[in-house]
Write a protein that holds these residues in place. Structure first.
Motif, mmCIF file in Angstrom:
data_model
loop_
_atom_site.group_PDB
_atom_site.id
_atom_site.type_symbol
_atom_site.label_atom_id
_atom_site.label_comp_id
_atom_site.label_asym_id
_atom_site.label_seq_id
_atom_site.Cartn_x
_atom_site.Cartn_y
_atom_site.Cartn_z
ATOM 1 N N LYS A 1 0.955 -0.938 0.126
ATOM 2 C CA LYS A 1 0.218 -0.008 0.110
ATOM 3 C C LYS A 1 0.855 1.256 0.068
ATOM 4 O O LYS A 1 2.645 1.453 0.464
ATOM 5 C CB LYS A 1 -1.303 0.117 1.012
ATOM 6 C CG LYS A 1 -2.269 -0.775 1.300
ATOM 7 C CD LYS A 1 -3.171 -0.913 2.365
ATOM 8 C CE LYS A 1 -3.604 -2.368 2.592
ATOM 9 N NZ LYS A 1 -4.591 -2.159 4.055
ATOM 10 N N VAL A 2 0.380 2.293 -0.379
ATOM 11 C CA VAL A 2 1.177 3.774 -0.312
ATOM 12 C C VAL A 2 0.602 4.661 0.501
ATOM 13 O O VAL A 2 -1.161 4.529 0.831
ATOM 14 C CB VAL A 2 0.835 4.526 -2.086
ATOM 15 C CG1 VAL A 2 1.777 5.468 -2.354
ATOM 16 C CG2 VAL A 2 1.272 3.601 -3.316
ATOM 17 N N GLY A 3 1.475 5.726 1.184
ATOM 18 C CA GLY A 3 1.039 6.351 2.446
ATOM 19 C C GLY A 3 1.376 6.096 3.639
ATOM 20 O O GLY A 3 2.925 5.406 3.784
ATOM 21 N N SER A 4 0.631 6.947 4.615
ATOM 22 C CA SER A 4 1.396 5.811 5.853
ATOM 23 C C SER A 4 1.369 5.404 6.306
ATOM 24 O O SER A 4 0.807 4.540 7.193
ATOM 25 C CB SER A 4 0.432 6.627 6.564
ATOM 26 O OG SER A 4 0.327 7.952 6.727
ATOM 27 N N TYR A 5 1.890 4.022 5.917
ATOM 28 C CA TYR A 5 2.893 2.304 5.845
ATOM 29 C C TYR A 5 4.203 2.579 6.272
ATOM 30 O O TYR A 5 5.123 3.405 5.945
ATOM 31 C CB TYR A 5 1.966 2.038 5.458
ATOM 32 C CG TYR A 5 0.989 1.470 5.311
ATOM 33 C CD1 TYR A 5 -0.129 1.057 5.977
ATOM 34 C CD2 TYR A 5 -0.175 2.814 3.979
ATOM 35 C CE1 TYR A 5 -1.803 1.434 5.637
ATOM 36 C CE2 TYR A 5 -1.027 2.407 3.496
ATOM 37 C CZ TYR A 5 -1.603 1.923 4.532
ATOM 38 O OH TYR A 5 -3.655 2.040 4.038
ATOM 39 N N VAL A 6 4.881 1.705 6.849
ATOM 40 C CA VAL A 6 6.136 1.245 6.465
ATOM 41 C C VAL A 6 5.754 0.864 5.321
ATOM 42 O O VAL A 6 5.442 -0.429 5.071
ATOM 43 C CB VAL A 6 6.082 0.136 7.936
ATOM 44 C CG1 VAL A 6 7.707 -0.391 7.911
ATOM 45 C CG2 VAL A 6 5.915 0.316 9.063
ATOM 46 N N GLY B 1 3.957 -2.719 4.966
ATOM 47 C CA GLY B 1 2.693 -2.788 4.919
ATOM 48 C C GLY B 1 1.647 -2.303 7.365
ATOM 49 O O GLY B 1 0.716 -2.224 6.146
ATOM 50 N N GLN B 2 2.370 -2.197 7.721
ATOM 51 C CA GLN B 2 1.599 -1.900 8.886
ATOM 52 C C GLN B 2 1.369 -0.118 8.720
ATOM 53 O O GLN B 2 2.561 0.543 7.953
ATOM 54 C CB GLN B 2 2.945 -2.397 10.319
ATOM 55 C CG GLN B 2 2.895 -3.940 10.880
ATOM 56 C CD GLN B 2 3.496 -3.859 11.445
ATOM 57 O OE1 GLN B 2 3.742 -2.442 12.788
ATOM 58 N NE2 GLN B 2 4.464 -4.201 11.763
ATOM 59 N N GLN B 3 0.446 -0.416 9.707
ATOM 60 C CA GLN B 3 -0.075 1.417 9.206
ATOM 61 C C GLN B 3 0.194 1.878 10.266
ATOM 62 O O GLN B 3 0.283 1.518 11.763
ATOM 63 C CB GLN B 3 -1.943 1.593 9.777
ATOM 64 C CG GLN B 3 -2.458 2.710 9.041
ATOM 65 C CD GLN B 3 -3.400 2.755 9.296
ATOM 66 O OE1 GLN B 3 -4.434 2.071 9.135
ATOM 67 N NE2 GLN B 3 -4.315 3.523 8.342
ATOM 68 N N VAL B 4 1.387 3.372 10.205
ATOM 69 C CA VAL B 4 2.238 4.273 11.362
ATOM 70 C C VAL B 4 1.233 5.448 11.140
ATOM 71 O O VAL B 4 0.811 5.899 10.225
ATOM 72 C CB VAL B 4 3.267 4.495 11.237
ATOM 73 C CG1 VAL B 4 3.972 2.107 12.071
ATOM 74 C CG2 VAL B 4 3.938 3.894 9.830
ATOM 75 N N PRO B 5 2.037 6.522 12.275
ATOM 76 C CA PRO B 5 1.535 7.608 11.586
ATOM 77 C C PRO B 5 2.052 8.405 10.642
ATOM 78 O O PRO B 5 1.470 9.605 10.002
ATOM 79 C CB PRO B 5 2.334 8.929 13.389
ATOM 80 C CG PRO B 5 2.056 7.512 14.629
ATOM 81 C CD PRO B 5 2.344 6.155 13.220
ATOM 82 N N TYR C 1 5.373 3.893 18.649
ATOM 83 C CA TYR C 1 4.905 4.912 17.380
ATOM 84 C C TYR C 1 3.241 4.943 17.348
ATOM 85 O O TYR C 1 2.917 5.889 17.515
ATOM 86 C CB TYR C 1 5.948 5.074 16.557
ATOM 87 C CG TYR C 1 6.328 5.640 15.460
ATOM 88 C CD1 TYR C 1 5.681 6.563 15.622
ATOM 89 C CD2 TYR C 1 5.921 5.077 13.991
ATOM 90 C CE1 TYR C 1 5.313 7.729 13.986
ATOM 91 C CE2 TYR C 1 5.597 6.260 12.970
ATOM 92 C CZ TYR C 1 5.382 7.434 13.110
ATOM 93 O OH TYR C 1 5.629 8.163 12.174
ATOM 94 N N ARG C 2 3.357 3.787 17.092
ATOM 95 C CA ARG C 2 1.538 3.434 16.212
ATOM 96 C C ARG C 2 0.606 4.294 17.584
ATOM 97 O O ARG C 2 -0.533 5.422 17.588
ATOM 98 C CB ARG C 2 1.108 2.437 16.484
ATOM 99 C CG ARG C 2 0.271 2.598 15.302
ATOM 100 C CD ARG C 2 -0.020 0.725 14.523
ATOM 101 N NE ARG C 2 0.368 -0.235 15.431
ATOM 102 C CZ ARG C 2 1.744 -0.561 14.805
ATOM 103 N NH1 ARG C 2 1.850 -0.522 13.681
ATOM 104 N NH2 ARG C 2 2.228 -1.800 15.713
ATOM 105 N N GLU D 1 4.147 12.887 12.307
ATOM 106 C CA GLU D 1 4.689 13.081 12.583
ATOM 107 C C GLU D 1 6.110 12.057 12.078
ATOM 108 O O GLU D 1 5.889 10.662 13.064
ATOM 109 C CB GLU D 1 4.768 12.945 14.535
ATOM 110 C CG GLU D 1 6.225 12.600 15.178
ATOM 111 C CD GLU D 1 4.795 13.361 16.416
ATOM 112 O OE1 GLU D 1 5.652 14.331 16.833
ATOM 113 O OE2 GLU D 1 4.488 12.582 16.847
ATOM 114 N N ARG D 2 7.100 12.039 11.814
ATOM 115 C CA ARG D 2 8.344 11.267 10.904
ATOM 116 C C ARG D 2 8.705 10.984 12.776
ATOM 117 O O ARG D 2 8.820 10.992 13.490
ATOM 118 C CB ARG D 2 9.252 11.869 10.549
ATOM 119 C CG ARG D 2 8.426 12.513 9.537
ATOM 120 C CD ARG D 2 9.831 12.382 8.480
ATOM 121 N NE ARG D 2 11.087 11.301 8.348
ATOM 122 C CZ ARG D 2 11.514 10.865 7.547
ATOM 123 N NH1 ARG D 2 11.947 11.609 6.372
ATOM 124 N NH2 ARG D 2 12.564 10.397 7.228
#
Length: 209
Positions: A72-77, A106-110, A180-181, A188-189
């Motif tokens: 996936k593209v976006g706020s993921y690892v 693919g894990q979702q993160v901030p 972090y999640r 926020e990086r």
């Protein structure tokens, strides 16, 4: 007029000896591209393609069958960036890199998180300038966090823990991502999160002495 909704997908040839693709993979990918389509190649060894929303499942299956990994593209690892493993898969820790990628990509993160791995202290995979960096040193692993390659606040990552066995590495990265999640702010990086949260507090949360 085309009113279909298009979704970006990131694909690569999997975690291996550098960024390589086979003719079979290129043929499979070409089915979903017009002649004048531009394909973005990212610094993380990924190709970004656009597919219609109703195609996502079928395209993913077909590309995976051709040997691609699809993300996936976006706020993921992101998928794990690697070096070229110049001395061989086992010596450079290829199985560990593959397993780490399987666990975290693919894990979702901030905010989009970029992990990198290198099989020796030469650090060709640039682990020290990415959000999470892993270096194999002899028979153990070092975990660095908070690196950033560009911008006014560019900086190297900080050593979180060294002398890690593979299972310790996997467990620590899993725990780091969960902290972090749970506590990171939207967009926020990781490095800025660590600055705000506190490096010592993070180590304490992760039970690192």
């Amino acid at each position: 007029m085309d009113n279909k909704k298009y979704i970006p997908l990131a694909v690569n040839g999997g975690i291996g000896f550098g960024a390589k693709l086979t003719p079979k993979q290129l043929i499979a990918l070409a089915k979903y591209l017009d002649e004048d389509t531009e394909i973005e190649l990212t610094t993380f060894q990924q190709l970004i393609i656009q597919v219609t929303e109703d195609q996502i499942e079928s395209v993913t299956i077909e590309l995976e069958n051709a040997g691609f990994s699809v993300y996936k593209v976006g706020s993921y690892v992101k998928s794990l960036r690697t070096c070229n493993f110049c001395q061989g898969a086992e010596e450079e820790g290829m199985p560990i890199a593959i397993e780490l990628n399987k666990r975290i990509a693919g894990q979702q993160v901030p905010f989009t998180l970029r992990p990198a791995y290198t099989g020796c202290p030469n650090a060709c995979g640039e682990p020290l300038i990415n959000d999470i960096g892993v270096i194999k040193r002899k028979d153990h692993y070092e975990l660095y966090v908070g690196g950033q390659a560009k911008g006014e606040d560019a900086r190297p990552g900080v050593l979180l823990k060294d002398h890690l066995e593979p299972e310790e590495l996997f467990s620590l990265v899993d725990s780091l991502l969960e902290v972090y999640r749970t506590n990171g702010r939207k967009r926020e990086r990781l490095g800025k999160f660590i600055d705000r949260y506190g490096f010592d507090k993070l180590k304490n949360e992760l039970k690192i002495s």
